[in-house]
Design an enzyme around this catalytic site. Structure first.
Site, short mmCIF file in Angstrom:
data_model
loop_
_atom_site.label_atom_id
_atom_site.label_comp_id
_atom_site.label_asym_id
_atom_site.label_seq_id
_atom_site.Cartn_x
_atom_site.Cartn_y
_atom_site.Cartn_z
N ALA A 60 -26.58 -27.96 -15.30
CA ALA A 60 -27.30 -26.95 -16.07
C ALA A 60 -26.42 -26.33 -17.15
CB ALA A 60 -27.82 -25.86 -15.14
N ASP A 79 -23.88 -27.72 -18.76
CA ASP A 79 -23.71 -28.68 -19.85
C ASP A 79 -24.98 -28.76 -20.70
OD1 ASP A 79 -21.19 -29.29 -18.82
OD2 ASP A 79 -22.01 -30.87 -17.54
#
Length: 311
Positions: free
Chosen positions: A251, A253
């Site tokens: 999440a 990234d």
């Protein structure tokens, strides 16, 4: 010419929906913070290249093939027979808890050199270089390569994005601080979770201190509590979007990819946060580090009423 250059380690990932020790069916894919961001940016329509080292093995070929299939430029990827492609295993000891096991010490990714980073930077001529605090933790050579890339990019007017992304299984917070603080003079955008800021500075008001050091944007994430961005002029907040969380891995990234995408499109900070939160919401709705990342056409789908059928 690539709009963005990312540098780091990609690994083969193995996922099981139960404790790994029980065996059974597993799913094979690719994982790695910088490659996740590269895929996210490519899906959002940006030219992006990923630089890393993989083994001359089947896992290394899987990484190359996956990135190429996702539209990521892999011409700077080096294969080596000196070491192996790293592996990361994800299992679930409890239904909503994900456990991570690394098998990467001495991996091909740790053999990254400053020379190849500088050569790629010159060849790609990117407008943005994206780095994380994971790569310097892999080896002294990878740390030197990260610093050399950041310094050279800054000297030539290339914007530098740094995501702290602290991994306690790779190094201590003190070690991370020693390697990441020298990167700050070259950074334009810094991403950190609220509990990572003290790695970057000892100041009582860390965000203000980072801005005073010349960083243009400090973006602080807080998971389900959302995120905020501080610049010299203002502070903007963004709530997390209400979605059913299936898998939270990746999440952060996804958020970075969405935020950088909006930045590359010259959108204001509020819209950067919104696109970051949207990309993160897509990611957590699907199992895998990057599989659920949205395309540019997908971005508006979360505004639809739940249960809508697109016919």
């Amino acid at each position: 010419m690539s709009g963005v250059l990312t540098i780091g380690e990609a690994m083969v990932s193995v996922r099981t929906p139960v404790p790994l020790e029980l065996g059974g069916a597993a799913r094979l894919s690719v994982a790695g913070s910088e490659s996740n961001v590269a895929i996210g940016l490519a899906r959002l329509g940006h030219g992006v290249a990923w630089l890393g080292v993989v083994g001359e093995d089947q896992p290394g070929r899987l990484i190359r093939r996956t990135l190429r299939a996702e539209g990521v430029d892999t011409r700077f990827v080096r294969s080596t027979a000196e070491s192996f492609t790293g592996l990361v295993a994800f299992d679930q000891p409890v239904h909503d808890i994900t456990r991570v096991s690394y098998h990467r010490r001495g991996s091909a990714g740790s053999l990254l050199t400053a020379e190849e980073c500088l050569a790629a930077l010159e060849d790609a001529s990117p407008s943005l270089l994206h780095l994380t605090g994971i790569t310097p933790a892999l080896s002294p050579a990878a740390g030197a390569a990260t610093l050399a890339a950041a310094t050279a990019a800054h000297a030539t007017g290339v914007r530098v994005s740094l995501d702290v992304n602290h991994r306690s299984r790779l190094w201590t917070r003190r070690q991370a601080a020693g390697a990441l603080r020298p990167l700050l003079p070259s950074a334009d955008i810094v991403f950190a979770s609220s509990d990572e800021l003290d790695i970057l500075t000892d100041a009582p008001d860390p965000v203000s201190d980072l801005l005073a050091c010349g960083i243009a944007e400090v973006v602080v994430t807080a998971g389900a509590a959302g995120a905020y961005c501080r610049t010299a002029d203002a502070e903007h907040h963004q709530d997390a979007l209400p979605v059913n969380v299936v898998d939270s891995v990746g999440a952060g990234d996804a958020f970075v990819a969405g935020y950088l995408s909006a930045s590359l499109n010259d959108l204001p900070p509020r819209e950067r946060l919104r696109r970051g939160a949207t990309a993160g919401a897509f990611c957590v709705g699907t199992r895998g580090d990057w599989e659920g990342l949205p395309t540019r056409q997908d971005l508006g789908l979360l505004t639809r009423t739940s249960g809508t059928a697109l016919r």
